[in-house]
Design an enzyme around this catalytic site. Sequence first.
Site, PDB file in Angstrom:
ATOM      1  N   LYS A  13       0.855  -1.193   0.000  1.00 46.35           N
ATOM      2  CA  LYS A  13       0.000   0.000   0.000  1.00 46.35           C
ATOM      3  C   LYS A  13       0.885   1.235   0.000  1.00 46.35           C
ATOM      4  CE  LYS A  13      -4.455   0.153   2.273  1.00 46.35           C
ATOM      5  NZ  LYS A  13      -5.052   0.329   3.590  1.00 46.35           N
TER       6      LYS A  13
HETATM    7  C1  E4P Z   1      -8.320   0.479   3.983  1.00 49.47           C
HETATM    8  O1  E4P Z   1      -7.649   0.182   3.032  1.00 49.47           O
HETATM    9  C2  E4P Z   1      -8.414   1.838   4.514  1.00 49.47           C
HETATM   10  O2  E4P Z   1      -7.216   2.221   5.098  1.00 49.47           O
HETATM   11  C3  E4P Z   1      -9.559   1.884   5.493  1.00 49.47           C
HETATM   12  O3  E4P Z   1     -10.700   1.342   4.853  1.00 49.47           O
HETATM   13  C4  E4P Z   1      -9.851   3.261   6.035  1.00 49.47           C
HETATM   14  O4  E4P Z   1     -11.018   3.192   6.811  1.00 49.47           O
HETATM   15  P1  E4P Z   1     -11.431   4.352   7.849  1.00 49.47           P
HETATM   16  O5  E4P Z   1     -11.726   5.584   7.061  1.00 49.47           O
HETATM   17  O6  E4P Z   1     -12.653   3.805   8.532  1.00 49.47           O
HETATM   18  O7  E4P Z   1     -10.266   4.533   8.768  1.00 49.47           O
END
Ligand code: E4P
Length: 218
Positions: free
Chosen positions: A83
């Site tokens: 990521k």
């Molecule tokens: C996943 O890849 C993301 O980092 C995550 O869905 C973010 O979610 P949030 O906005 O609830 O922290």
Amino acid sequence: MKFFADTAEIAEIRELAATGLLDGVTTNPSLIAKAGRNFIEAVREICELVEGPVSAEVAATDEETMLAEARKLAAIAENVAIKVPLTWAGLKTCRTLSQDGIMVNVTLCFSANQALLAAKAGAAFVSPFVGRMDDVGEDGMALIRDIRTIFDNYPDLGTEVLAASIRHPRHITEAALAGADVATVPPSVLKQIVNHPLTDKGLAQFLADWKKTGQSIL
Ligand code: E4P
């Protein structure tokens, strides 16, 4: 639509993986901090539990360090998806890793143009954050629809639309209607979607009526 679990909690991942319906996992630095785990060890354990892509996020913001971190994370297991944030350094890192055959998930996407850049950089996934857009009064699901339309206009782009920051069951339905390839969902929400009060009521009625027949199938 594929379901990823948006968590770094091993017990929750194990429970969901046992259903056979889990296609992958996404983690981020906040989820690792919440789980209180060593990052490398947690990613290794998750990769052993889940066959599909497991997103592990770099912590650096410059290209050189991002690449070094990414290579270390990618060496943990073949199903690690690196990521990277949606910045120029992240996109350049994405391009290099993708050319080397490493899956990349470009995260923190908040516009269709950003998604287009991620796709051009060879990302396996781009993650538009639906819930966080809703939080600031924008329409997160409209972004998923726009990205879907754009990617469908250019079939050569191989990037999957990963609806992230999913907060409730309706988000899942809407992401599927919008044509998201993947939704990454907190385990609490994923476990919730099997439930419907009419299912419970209907099952209770069937069981009561079956008892009245005095029969047994086995
Ligand atoms: C996943 O890849 C993301 O980092 C995550 O869905 C973010 O979610 P949030 O906005 O609830 O922290």
